[in-house]
Scaffold this motif. Structure first.
Motif, PDB file in Angstrom:
ATOM      1  N   UNK A 182     -18.075 -27.040   3.153  1.00 24.79           N
ATOM      2  CA  UNK A 182     -17.449 -28.341   2.903  1.00 24.79           C
ATOM      3  C   UNK A 182     -17.807 -28.759   1.484  1.00 24.79           C
ATOM      4  N   UNK A 183     -16.916 -29.550   0.843  1.00 16.55           N
ATOM      5  CA  UNK A 183     -17.069 -29.837  -0.591  1.00 16.55           C
ATOM      6  C   UNK A 183     -18.466 -30.285  -1.010  1.00 16.55           C
ATOM      7  N   UNK A 184     -19.030 -31.242  -0.254  1.00 12.85           N
ATOM      8  CA  UNK A 184     -20.335 -31.783  -0.638  1.00 12.85           C
ATOM      9  C   UNK A 184     -21.385 -30.671  -0.670  1.00 12.85           C
ATOM     10  N   UNK A 185     -21.261 -29.698   0.261  1.00 10.30           N
ATOM     11  CA  UNK A 185     -22.243 -28.619   0.316  1.00 10.30           C
ATOM     12  C   UNK A 185     -22.042 -27.640  -0.842  1.00 10.30           C
ATOM     13  N   UNK A 191     -28.802 -26.884  -0.772  1.00  7.21           N
ATOM     14  CA  UNK A 191     -29.136 -27.991   0.131  1.00  7.21           C
ATOM     15  C   UNK A 191     -29.433 -27.454   1.534  1.00  7.21           C
ATOM     16  N   UNK A 192     -30.311 -28.161   2.230  1.00  8.37           N
ATOM     17  CA  UNK A 192     -30.679 -27.663   3.562  1.00  8.37           C
ATOM     18  C   UNK A 192     -29.725 -28.179   4.638  1.00  8.37           C
ATOM     19  N   UNK A 193     -28.961 -29.232   4.296  1.00 11.94           N
ATOM     20  CA  UNK A 193     -28.055 -29.801   5.317  1.00 11.94           C
ATOM     21  C   UNK A 193     -26.607 -29.397   5.031  1.00 11.94           C
ATOM     22  N   UNK A 194     -26.386 -28.092   4.860  1.00 14.61           N
ATOM     23  CA  UNK A 194     -25.036 -27.637   4.524  1.00 14.61           C
ATOM     24  C   UNK A 194     -24.052 -27.803   5.673  1.00 14.61           C
ATOM     25  N   UNK A 195     -22.788 -27.981   5.292  1.00 17.04           N
ATOM     26  CA  UNK A 195     -21.751 -28.131   6.309  1.00 17.04           C
ATOM     27  C   UNK A 195     -20.649 -27.117   6.071  1.00 17.04           C
ATOM     28  N   UNK A 196     -20.213 -26.503   7.158  1.00 22.92           N
ATOM     29  CA  UNK A 196     -19.188 -25.466   7.053  1.00 22.92           C
ATOM     30  C   UNK A 196     -17.848 -26.065   7.491  1.00 22.92           C
ATOM     31  N   UNK A 197     -16.789 -25.700   6.738  1.00 20.55           N
ATOM     32  CA  UNK A 197     -15.456 -26.207   7.086  1.00 20.55           C
ATOM     33  C   UNK A 197     -14.580 -25.039   7.543  1.00 20.55           C
ATOM     34  N   UNK A 262      -2.317 -28.528  10.138  1.00 18.00           N
ATOM     35  CA  UNK A 262      -3.618 -27.960   9.778  1.00 18.00           C
ATOM     36  C   UNK A 262      -4.702 -28.751  10.491  1.00 18.00           C
ATOM     37  N   UNK A 263      -5.491 -28.072  11.294  1.00 21.00           N
ATOM     38  CA  UNK A 263      -6.664 -28.687  11.911  1.00 21.00           C
ATOM     39  C   UNK A 263      -7.880 -28.322  11.063  1.00 21.00           C
ATOM     40  N   UNK A 264      -8.725 -29.313  10.766  1.00 24.08           N
ATOM     41  CA  UNK A 264      -9.942 -29.049  10.000  1.00 24.08           C
ATOM     42  C   UNK A 264     -11.156 -29.445  10.833  1.00 24.08           C
ATOM     43  N   UNK A 265     -12.087 -28.503  10.952  1.00 21.29           N
ATOM     44  CA  UNK A 265     -13.333 -28.786  11.683  1.00 21.29           C
ATOM     45  C   UNK A 265     -14.483 -28.646  10.693  1.00 21.29           C
ATOM     46  N   UNK A 266     -15.335 -29.680  10.625  1.00 22.08           N
ATOM     47  CA  UNK A 266     -16.515 -29.573   9.759  1.00 22.08           C
ATOM     48  C   UNK A 266     -17.752 -29.634  10.654  1.00 22.08           C
ATOM     49  N   UNK A 267     -18.579 -28.599  10.527  1.00 23.75           N
ATOM     50  CA  UNK A 267     -19.768 -28.528  11.382  1.00 23.75           C
ATOM     51  C   UNK A 267     -21.028 -28.432  10.533  1.00 23.75           C
ATOM     52  N   UNK A 268     -22.077 -29.162  10.912  1.00 26.03           N
ATOM     53  CA  UNK A 268     -23.335 -28.978  10.192  1.00 26.03           C
ATOM     54  C   UNK A 268     -23.885 -27.581  10.495  1.00 26.03           C
TER      55      UNK A 268
END
Ligand code: ADP
Length: 274
Positions: A182-185, A191-197, A262-268
């Protein structure tokens, strides 16, 4: 306790203060819990006799087919198909009530999301081939962090989304699955709190804006000329949403009728049961 708030704006657009409303929703939650338990119990009770009926119909049809008239065979086959449909609704209801009541036993482990998605794409490619669709996937060159979550929950989330994309896209259409950070990651790869999109995009039927907010409600199905012959329970997306929530993620969609969805799922990355 449910808190709702809104600012109070004066005549000159200045903010005068805020109204905060606090409601005790304990009774509502208890009722919800009872409803989920009831649904789970009824589904459980119905599942096994229905499975028996289905097996017996299959047996009758496979063994002594020549003893039946064509009409009887047709009626028995239909009864078998209907029973199979019911078993699938009941299975979905059971899953949903378990997810909603939080009793679903998730067993988190580090999961390589690219491998998991590749397996689902491979598994579902026969369905896409049957509709002459192109089902492709794309992964970044940098390594994606593992997601700590129950692989069965992840398979259910992305299996449902990709199967829907295949179902609700015309023959010859395109489905594309993409995973990245995800963009912020991306801005801070250490960063330790990465998020996957993960995005599942299709160029299929699309969803009318007036239906988009209902799409995650149980049993909601869009009814129109294109979807009328597609079977389903209307429970897939509520299950997906329930699982994404349980993993501390978010799901959103962008869709235009006739263009695609388009479905977008963002998971920590450190997702696990909340
Ligand atoms: P089901 O597929 O069993 O009907 P879902 O809860 O998975 O149930 O989906 C609900 C409805 O949302 C579907 O019936 C369909 O109308 C719509 N839908 C879901 N995914 C898509 C998609 N990718 N494109 C267009 N419509 C979709």
């Amino acid at each position: 306790l449910l808190a709702r708030g809104r600012p109070v704006i004066g005549e000159d657009e200045e903010c005068l203060g805020a109204v905060i409303n606090l409601a005790d929703i304990t009774a509502m939650k208890v009722l919800d819990q009872l409803k989920s338990e009831f649904v789970a119990k009824v589904s459980h009770e119905l599942r096994s006799p229905l499975s028996t009926i289905h097996e017996q119909l299959a047996l009758v049809l496979s063994d002594v087919v020549e003893e039946f008239s064509e009409r009887d065979q047709h009626l028995l086959s239909r009864a078998k198909e209907k029973t199979r449909g019911l078993i699938s609704v009941i299975g979905d209801l059971l899953d949903l009530s378990r997810i909603e009541s939080g009793v679903v036993a998730q067993e988190p482990e580090p999961v390589r999301i690219d491998d998991l998605l590749k397996n689902i794409v491979e598994f579902l490619s026969a369905r896409a081939d049957a509709k002459e669709q192109t089902l492709t996937s794309e992964f970044p060159e940098y390594p994606l962090p593992c997601i700590t979550a129950d692989p069965i929950a992840l398979e259910s989330i992305f299996g449902n989304l990709i199967a829907n994309a295949i179902n609700y896209t015309q023959n010859g259409g395109k489905i594309h699955v993409k995973a990245d950070l995800a963009e912020a990651s991306l801005a801070d790869m250490s960063a330790t709190d990465q998020r996957v999109r993960v995005q599942v995009a299709d160029n299929g039927f699309g969803i009318d804006p007036k239906h988009q907010e209902k799409i995650f409600e149980r049993f909601f199905r869009v009814k129109n000329e294109k979807t009328r012959y597609i079977t389903g329970t209307g429970l897939g997306l509520p299950i997906v949403k329930g699982l994404v929530d349980s993993l501390g993620g978010v799901i959103s969609l962008e869709s235009e009728p006739g263009k695609g969805t388009t479905f977008t799922v963002i998971l920590p990355a450190g997702a696990s049961k909340k």
